[in-house]
Motif scaffolding. Structure first.
Motif, PDB file in Angstrom:
ATOM      1  N   ASP A   1     -32.595  44.788  91.440  1.00  0.00           N
ATOM      2  CA  ASP A   1     -33.749  43.936  91.736  1.00  0.00           C
ATOM      3  C   ASP A   1     -34.091  43.110  90.508  1.00  0.00           C
ATOM      4  O   ASP A   1     -34.422  43.643  89.452  1.00  0.00           O
ATOM      5  CB  ASP A   1     -34.955  44.795  92.136  1.00  0.00           C
ATOM      6  CG  ASP A   1     -34.707  45.560  93.426  1.00  0.00           C
ATOM      7  OD1 ASP A   1     -33.954  45.039  94.261  1.00  0.00           O
ATOM      8  OD2 ASP A   1     -35.256  46.663  93.567  1.00  0.00           O
ATOM      9  N   GLY A   2     -34.040  41.803  90.649  1.00  0.00           N
ATOM     10  CA  GLY A   2     -34.380  40.927  89.549  1.00  0.00           C
ATOM     11  C   GLY A   2     -33.232  40.791  88.573  1.00  0.00           C
ATOM     12  O   GLY A   2     -32.127  41.271  88.783  1.00  0.00           O
ATOM     13  N   GLY A   3     -33.506  40.110  87.474  1.00  0.00           N
ATOM     14  CA  GLY A   3     -32.500  39.960  86.436  1.00  0.00           C
ATOM     15  C   GLY A   3     -31.672  38.704  86.591  1.00  0.00           C
ATOM     16  O   GLY A   3     -31.799  37.928  87.537  1.00  0.00           O
TER      17      GLY A   3
ATOM     18  N   ALA B   1     -29.496  42.994  83.648  1.00  0.00           N
ATOM     19  CA  ALA B   1     -30.497  43.664  84.469  1.00  0.00           C
ATOM     20  C   ALA B   1     -31.834  43.708  83.753  1.00  0.00           C
ATOM     21  O   ALA B   1     -31.908  43.537  82.529  1.00  0.00           O
ATOM     22  CB  ALA B   1     -30.031  45.081  84.796  1.00  0.00           C
ATOM     23  N   PRO B   2     -32.939  43.928  84.470  1.00  0.00           N
ATOM     24  CA  PRO B   2     -34.251  44.038  83.818  1.00  0.00           C
ATOM     25  C   PRO B   2     -34.227  45.102  82.720  1.00  0.00           C
ATOM     26  O   PRO B   2     -33.767  46.224  82.927  1.00  0.00           O
ATOM     27  CB  PRO B   2     -35.177  44.443  84.969  1.00  0.00           C
ATOM     28  CG  PRO B   2     -34.516  43.876  86.195  1.00  0.00           C
ATOM     29  CD  PRO B   2     -33.044  44.025  85.942  1.00  0.00           C
ATOM     30  N   GLY B   3     -34.698  44.723  81.529  1.00  0.00           N
ATOM     31  CA  GLY B   3     -34.752  45.657  80.410  1.00  0.00           C
ATOM     32  C   GLY B   3     -33.439  45.887  79.689  1.00  0.00           C
ATOM     33  O   GLY B   3     -33.397  46.632  78.711  1.00  0.00           O
ATOM     34  N   GLU B   4     -32.370  45.234  80.126  1.00  0.00           N
ATOM     35  CA  GLU B   4     -31.045  45.466  79.552  1.00  0.00           C
ATOM     36  C   GLU B   4     -30.737  44.441  78.460  1.00  0.00           C
ATOM     37  O   GLU B   4     -31.148  43.280  78.532  1.00  0.00           O
ATOM     38  CB  GLU B   4     -29.982  45.362  80.649  1.00  0.00           C
ATOM     39  CG  GLU B   4     -28.571  45.663  80.156  1.00  0.00           C
ATOM     40  CD  GLU B   4     -27.523  45.493  81.259  1.00  0.00           C
ATOM     41  OE1 GLU B   4     -26.534  46.249  81.242  1.00  0.00           O
ATOM     42  OE2 GLU B   4     -27.698  44.606  82.118  1.00  0.00           O
TER      43      GLU B   4
ATOM     44  N   TRP C   1     -31.865  33.714  88.795  1.00  0.00           N
ATOM     45  CA  TRP C   1     -32.771  34.743  88.286  1.00  0.00           C
ATOM     46  C   TRP C   1     -33.485  35.382  89.475  1.00  0.00           C
ATOM     47  O   TRP C   1     -34.077  34.688  90.300  1.00  0.00           O
ATOM     48  CB  TRP C   1     -33.803  34.159  87.331  1.00  0.00           C
ATOM     49  CG  TRP C   1     -34.739  35.208  86.806  1.00  0.00           C
ATOM     50  CD1 TRP C   1     -35.974  35.521  87.293  1.00  0.00           C
ATOM     51  CD2 TRP C   1     -34.499  36.110  85.730  1.00  0.00           C
ATOM     52  NE1 TRP C   1     -36.527  36.560  86.585  1.00  0.00           N
ATOM     53  CE2 TRP C   1     -35.641  36.938  85.613  1.00  0.00           C
ATOM     54  CE3 TRP C   1     -33.438  36.309  84.853  1.00  0.00           C
ATOM     55  CZ2 TRP C   1     -35.737  37.952  84.656  1.00  0.00           C
ATOM     56  CZ3 TRP C   1     -33.534  37.312  83.893  1.00  0.00           C
ATOM     57  CH2 TRP C   1     -34.664  38.109  83.804  1.00  0.00           C
ATOM     58  N   ALA C   2     -33.371  36.705  89.577  1.00  0.00           N
ATOM     59  CA  ALA C   2     -33.994  37.440  90.682  1.00  0.00           C
ATOM     60  C   ALA C   2     -33.603  36.847  92.034  1.00  0.00           C
ATOM     61  O   ALA C   2     -34.425  36.767  92.949  1.00  0.00           O
ATOM     62  CB  ALA C   2     -35.509  37.473  90.524  1.00  0.00           C
TER      63      ALA C   2
ATOM     64  N   PRO D   1     -35.413  41.846  78.665  1.00  0.00           N
ATOM     65  CA  PRO D   1     -33.951  41.732  78.784  1.00  0.00           C
ATOM     66  C   PRO D   1     -33.441  40.630  77.871  1.00  0.00           C
ATOM     67  O   PRO D   1     -34.142  39.646  77.614  1.00  0.00           O
ATOM     68  CB  PRO D   1     -33.736  41.391  80.254  1.00  0.00           C
ATOM     69  CG  PRO D   1     -35.011  40.771  80.703  1.00  0.00           C
ATOM     70  CD  PRO D   1     -36.097  41.435  79.911  1.00  0.00           C
TER      71      PRO D   1
ATOM     72  N   ARG E   1     -39.028  35.841  80.403  1.00  0.00           N
ATOM     73  CA  ARG E   1     -38.330  36.666  81.390  1.00  0.00           C
ATOM     74  C   ARG E   1     -37.002  37.143  80.822  1.00  0.00           C
ATOM     75  O   ARG E   1     -36.523  38.223  81.170  1.00  0.00           O
ATOM     76  CB  ARG E   1     -38.082  35.862  82.668  1.00  0.00           C
ATOM     77  CG  ARG E   1     -39.343  35.386  83.354  1.00  0.00           C
ATOM     78  CD  ARG E   1     -39.090  34.941  84.773  1.00  0.00           C
ATOM     79  NE  ARG E   1     -38.245  33.751  84.868  1.00  0.00           N
ATOM     80  CZ  ARG E   1     -37.938  33.151  86.016  1.00  0.00           C
ATOM     81  NH1 ARG E   1     -38.407  33.645  87.150  1.00  0.00           N
ATOM     82  NH2 ARG E   1     -37.188  32.062  86.031  1.00  0.00           N
ATOM     83  N   LEU E   2     -36.407  36.310  79.959  1.00  0.00           N
ATOM     84  CA  LEU E   2     -35.116  36.621  79.349  1.00  0.00           C
ATOM     85  C   LEU E   2     -35.096  36.023  77.959  1.00  0.00           C
ATOM     86  O   LEU E   2     -35.484  34.868  77.763  1.00  0.00           O
ATOM     87  CB  LEU E   2     -33.972  36.034  80.190  1.00  0.00           C
ATOM     88  CG  LEU E   2     -32.550  36.206  79.646  1.00  0.00           C
ATOM     89  CD1 LEU E   2     -32.123  37.672  79.721  1.00  0.00           C
ATOM     90  CD2 LEU E   2     -31.567  35.328  80.435  1.00  0.00           C
TER      91      LEU E   2
END
Length: 351
Positions: free
Chosen positions: A7-9, A46-49, A81-82, A203, A170-171
């Protein structure tokens, strides 16, 4: 060779970036050729990656980052994105922030002024509070009033990171952010970057030519060569299981020995091509004597260049100080499977 972002990213699919012949010096260098800088690359964040894009100069890694940011047009493929395609979305509306190697700080503003620049429009108290939080996050508490012209290179890059995070991206896109710093400072700041990105939960796509940086900071590392994605995996998997000889050679494995050459150095039953790693050749009194071609003293030991039975040359590290006392004629050596990888022409088998 793509992992889904869930989800997202960020999702890059079959991205192509081309440069035409240009003008002036560029035209003289390229002639009438069109250069393909990125050739069908697919990669996710990915989110947080944190994903590091690793490659030599000219591999296309910075062109890929610029295409994600919207600074270079895609000649093919997509960036989304997402799940939303970003084609036609201008740079300032993508919600991404690019951090370059020179930091691009404003020399007329203080440290706090630079970090707070991205917070313009927010209430003053909120802006001041957020600046303090970010400077604490990057290890610069109390530096807010200092002029950026009085900072060291490492401190300036921390301010640039804090300013990048102030925009709540977001990134985060980092283009060789430590390459202008000396080795010792780079090693220290890699840890600062890694801790800061984890704490912020942002991320990031991290472009670098430095393998130690990529392995230290990233959840996954993508290897690019001549615009093509060769492999993307977690650092430990990439190191112990390179997808093919090209990736193994880029990571520092070599020479590559066939089964007979490996057997001559004590590894019987090798079922493919053995890539000798930096610690893959060891001194063993029961090993095979090989000629020593050159030697150099190193911190904590010595490094020798030796000629293997198949005629290839290899590096050998030792913890003694033999090279300080003079060059030996021969050394008894064997292969250590723990420091080697086993490949076939189709790819990786075992290690």
């Amino acid at each position: 060779m793509v992992s889904e972002p869930g989800d997202g990213g960020l999702a890059v699919r079959d991205a192509v970036v081309r440069y035409g012949p240009g003008s002036g010096a560029e035209r003289a260098a390229r002639g009438s050729r069109t250069v393909v800088a990125v050739d069908g690359v697919s990669i996710d964040v990915a989110p947080g990656e944190v994903v590091a894009v690793l490659g030599a100069s000219g591999s296309g890694k910075s062109s890929l980052l610029r295409a994600v940011a919207g600074l270079e047009p895609l000649a093919g493929g997509s960036v989304s994105w997402a799940g939303t395609d970003l084609a036609g979305v201008p740079v300032h509306k993508r919600g991404f922030v690019v951090m370059f190697q020179d930091g691009q700080l404003f020399p007329h503003l203080s440290v706090a002024g630079n970090v707070g620049y991205a917070l313009a429009g927010r209430p003053r108290r909120e802006r001041e509070r957020r600046v303090v939080e970010l400077l604490d996050l990057v290890g610069l508490s109390g530096y807010g009033s200092r002029p950026v012209t009085a900072l060291s290179g490492g401190q300036a890059q921390r301010v640039a990171l804090a300013r990048s995070l102030a925009a709540d991206p977001r990134l985060l896109l980092l283009d060789e952010p430590l390459s202008a710093l000396d080795r010792g400072l780079r090693e220290h700041l890699v840890g600062v970057l890694e801790e800061t990105l984890r704490a912020a939960g942002v991320p990031a796509l991290y472009v670098t030519h430095d393998q130690d940086e990529a392995f230290a900071i990233a959840d996954r590392v993508a290897v690019l060569a001549e615009g093509r994605l060769l492999q993307v995996d977690p650092p430990s998997t990439l190191w112990r299981h390179p997808a093919n000889r090209d990736v193994a050679a880029f990571l520092g494995y070599g020479p590559f020995l066939d089964a007979a050459a490996a057997a001559a150095l004590g590894w019987d039953g090798a079922r493919g091509l053995v890539g000798v790693g930096p610690d893959g050749l060891v001194v063993d009194p029961e090993g095979t004597d090989v000629p020593v071609l050159a030697g150099q003293a190193r911190r904590g030991g010595s490094e020798f260049t030796v000629r293997l039975p198949d005629g290839s040359d290899a590096k050998l590290r030792t913890t003694d100080t033999t090279a300080h006392r003079g060059l030996p004629t021969t050394l008894p050596v064997r292969l250590d499977p723990a420091g080697c990888v086993l490949l076939t022409s189709a790819g990786h088998l075992d290690s």
